[in-house]
Scaffold this active site. Sequence first.
Site, mmCIF file in Angstrom:
data_model
loop_
_atom_site.group_PDB
_atom_site.id
_atom_site.type_symbol
_atom_site.label_atom_id
_atom_site.label_comp_id
_atom_site.label_asym_id
_atom_site.label_seq_id
_atom_site.Cartn_x
_atom_site.Cartn_y
_atom_site.Cartn_z
ATOM 1 N N GLN A 51 20.302 -23.547 -13.849
ATOM 2 C CA GLN A 51 19.247 -23.667 -14.877
ATOM 3 C C GLN A 51 19.314 -25.082 -15.476
ATOM 4 O O GLN A 51 19.654 -26.009 -14.765
ATOM 5 C CB GLN A 51 19.378 -22.588 -15.969
ATOM 6 C CG GLN A 51 19.059 -21.184 -15.469
ATOM 7 C CD GLN A 51 20.192 -20.534 -14.698
ATOM 8 O OE1 GLN A 51 21.311 -20.460 -15.162
ATOM 9 N NE2 GLN A 51 19.920 -20.058 -13.507
ATOM 10 N N ASP A 87 15.531 -26.571 -12.200
ATOM 11 C CA ASP A 87 14.795 -27.052 -11.026
ATOM 12 C C ASP A 87 14.755 -28.569 -10.928
ATOM 13 O O ASP A 87 13.790 -29.146 -10.419
ATOM 14 C CB ASP A 87 13.358 -26.484 -11.016
ATOM 15 C CG ASP A 87 13.361 -24.980 -11.211
ATOM 16 O OD1 ASP A 87 14.128 -24.312 -10.507
ATOM 17 O OD2 ASP A 87 12.614 -24.487 -12.074
ATOM 18 N N GLY A 109 18.112 -21.015 -8.030
ATOM 19 C CA GLY A 109 17.704 -21.222 -6.639
ATOM 20 C C GLY A 109 17.954 -22.672 -6.306
ATOM 21 O O GLY A 109 17.179 -23.535 -6.699
ATOM 22 N N HIS A 110 19.072 -22.953 -5.656
ATOM 23 C CA HIS A 110 19.429 -24.343 -5.359
ATOM 24 C C HIS A 110 19.061 -24.655 -3.908
ATOM 25 O O HIS A 110 19.614 -24.090 -2.976
ATOM 26 C CB HIS A 110 20.916 -24.580 -5.624
ATOM 27 C CG HIS A 110 21.250 -24.511 -7.089
ATOM 28 N ND1 HIS A 110 22.517 -24.624 -7.589
ATOM 29 C CD2 HIS A 110 20.442 -24.350 -8.172
ATOM 30 C CE1 HIS A 110 22.471 -24.532 -8.912
ATOM 31 N NE2 HIS A 110 21.230 -24.358 -9.288
ATOM 32 N N LYS A 136 19.381 -29.889 -8.444
ATOM 33 C CA LYS A 136 20.854 -29.866 -8.483
ATOM 34 C C LYS A 136 21.463 -29.574 -7.117
ATOM 35 O O LYS A 136 22.453 -30.190 -6.732
ATOM 36 C CB LYS A 136 21.338 -28.817 -9.490
ATOM 37 C CG LYS A 136 20.993 -29.181 -10.923
ATOM 38 C CD LYS A 136 21.371 -28.072 -11.878
ATOM 39 C CE LYS A 136 20.501 -26.858 -11.805
ATOM 40 N NZ LYS A 136 19.133 -26.989 -12.293
HETATM 41 P P1 IMP Z 1 16.423 -15.242 -16.737
HETATM 42 O O1 IMP Z 1 17.602 -16.133 -16.809
HETATM 43 O O2 IMP Z 1 16.121 -14.806 -15.345
HETATM 44 O O3 IMP Z 1 16.466 -14.109 -17.682
HETATM 45 O O4 IMP Z 1 15.141 -16.099 -17.189
HETATM 46 C C1 IMP Z 1 15.013 -16.640 -18.496
HETATM 47 C C2 IMP Z 1 14.150 -17.900 -18.467
HETATM 48 O O5 IMP Z 1 14.844 -18.925 -17.763
HETATM 49 C C3 IMP Z 1 12.815 -17.718 -17.748
HETATM 50 O O6 IMP Z 1 11.849 -18.553 -18.374
HETATM 51 C C4 IMP Z 1 13.097 -18.242 -16.350
HETATM 52 O O7 IMP Z 1 11.933 -18.704 -15.707
HETATM 53 C C5 IMP Z 1 14.070 -19.359 -16.649
HETATM 54 N N1 IMP Z 1 14.997 -19.595 -15.544
HETATM 55 C C6 IMP Z 1 16.056 -18.836 -15.203
HETATM 56 N N2 IMP Z 1 16.705 -19.370 -14.165
HETATM 57 C C7 IMP Z 1 16.054 -20.494 -13.846
HETATM 58 C C8 IMP Z 1 16.273 -21.502 -12.855
HETATM 59 O O8 IMP Z 1 17.223 -21.467 -12.079
HETATM 60 N N3 IMP Z 1 15.370 -22.521 -12.843
HETATM 61 C C9 IMP Z 1 14.347 -22.597 -13.731
HETATM 62 N N4 IMP Z 1 14.116 -21.689 -14.677
HETATM 63 C C10 IMP Z 1 14.958 -20.641 -14.728
#
Ligand code: IMP
Length: 433
Positions: free
Chosen positions: A234, A17, A44-45, A20
């Site tokens: 991420q 977040d 989520g971009h 990007k």
């Molecule tokens: P997952 O990738 O959905 O399994 O989530 C694993 C961890 O990464 C969790 O703490 C999510 O909140 C975090 N996470 C996954 N994708 C994002 C992102 O795009 N932005 C911020 N945190 C993320």
Amino acid sequence: MQLKSKVDVLLGLQWGDEGKGKVVDVLTPHYDVIARFQGGPNAGHTLEFNGMKHVLHIIPSGIFHPDKLNIIGNGVLIEPRILSQEVAALREKQVDAKHNLYISKKAHLILPSHRLLDAANEQAKGNAKIGSTLKGIGPAYTDKIARTGLRVGDTLEFDFCEKYELLKLQHLQMAKTLGFDTAAFRIDGMTLEEYEQQWMASLDLLRSFHLINSEYFINDCLRQGRRVLAEGAQGSMLDVDFGSYPFVTSSSTVTAGVCSGLGVAPSSIGRVMGITKAYCTRVGAGPFPTELFDDTGRTLCELGHEYGATTGRSRRCGWIDLPALRYACMLNGVTDLIVTKPDVMNDFDEVLMCDSYLINGEKTDEIPFEFNAVEIQPNWKHYAGWKQSLAGIESFDKLPQRLLDYLHAIEEATQTPIMAVSTSPDRKDTLFK
Ligand code: IMP
């Protein structure tokens, strides 16, 4: 093999977040190809321009530029129904993704039952939940590594449905073992079977895209001198190897992931642009040494609109964490820093930076192996706030001196030059140094 250009990389240096989507959109005019290399619909971009806001999850952020090619690389996970929703949302904005989006045949699929298993795994963890976005990321990457996954190219094969059913059955059995109530499970308000019908229907759209061997395609682009930008998702602190394990995502979010997620050699990596917010946020569970639990934290959350673009969850907020940032710069080989959202702190009397950690009375600059288990006290550095709006400032050197001092301190701490600062979500408010 003679390559005429290199792959530049843009990725997040914190817990995701960092902004990007906006920055890729701003940089896109300088590139011919924008490629996603890891992650999936957990991302989520957000892009904002001409008074319009748009959130992308799987599709690269260059999609709004019709003359640029966008590639979903082999390292990405595709959830066909989410992809089709994204394509439809773009169509409403007169953007035809079919025209300039190519998809790797080797990208793995997220099945509806991966999403069910994600929910089952999280439920089984009880208080130790990771806070997953529940998009099926962990289970789909697990199948990839276990060599049981299904890929985009498999949807073209005659026995796809058979393989799908077998895998789904395995998932349901695993969920049952975890004591998960599969009958009560819903995705977007639908039962697994209802959702599955829509998922299956979305496969036609997926198959109608240019499905390619993206590793050949991208290396051909480099041979021809076309400029390629790899768009990370991420952030480095969520990397499966180097992040705050197990509170991480399941992919390689660092520069190394570009090589395996696109099929390019390490020697073809060019500039590595790392994005950091001027403060820090984290969504989901896991360590966050500089987290603020007071009004300042709440102010950062409110003024920074720190709510997840994918899940709507409010993000945890805190001051910038220099040990984590230095670590991320080291892991990624960052050549240029981009700092976003200093405007959120415009009214603050002072802003703080965590310069090092105090762990069991010992000062350290390093992220410890026991990151999750030990109590970490940040050593703070205090900076006077700039107390000024940044609206209307059109060049980097016109930024308030106190903000420039703050930015300079980040450069010093990371030994990495700042290339640009973003002062609002809008495309136009990006000041290059
Ligand atoms: P997952 O990738 O959905 O399994 O989530 C694993 C961890 O990464 C969790 O703490 C999510 O909140 C975090 N996470 C996954 N994708 C994002 C992102 O795009 N932005 C911020 N945190 C993320």
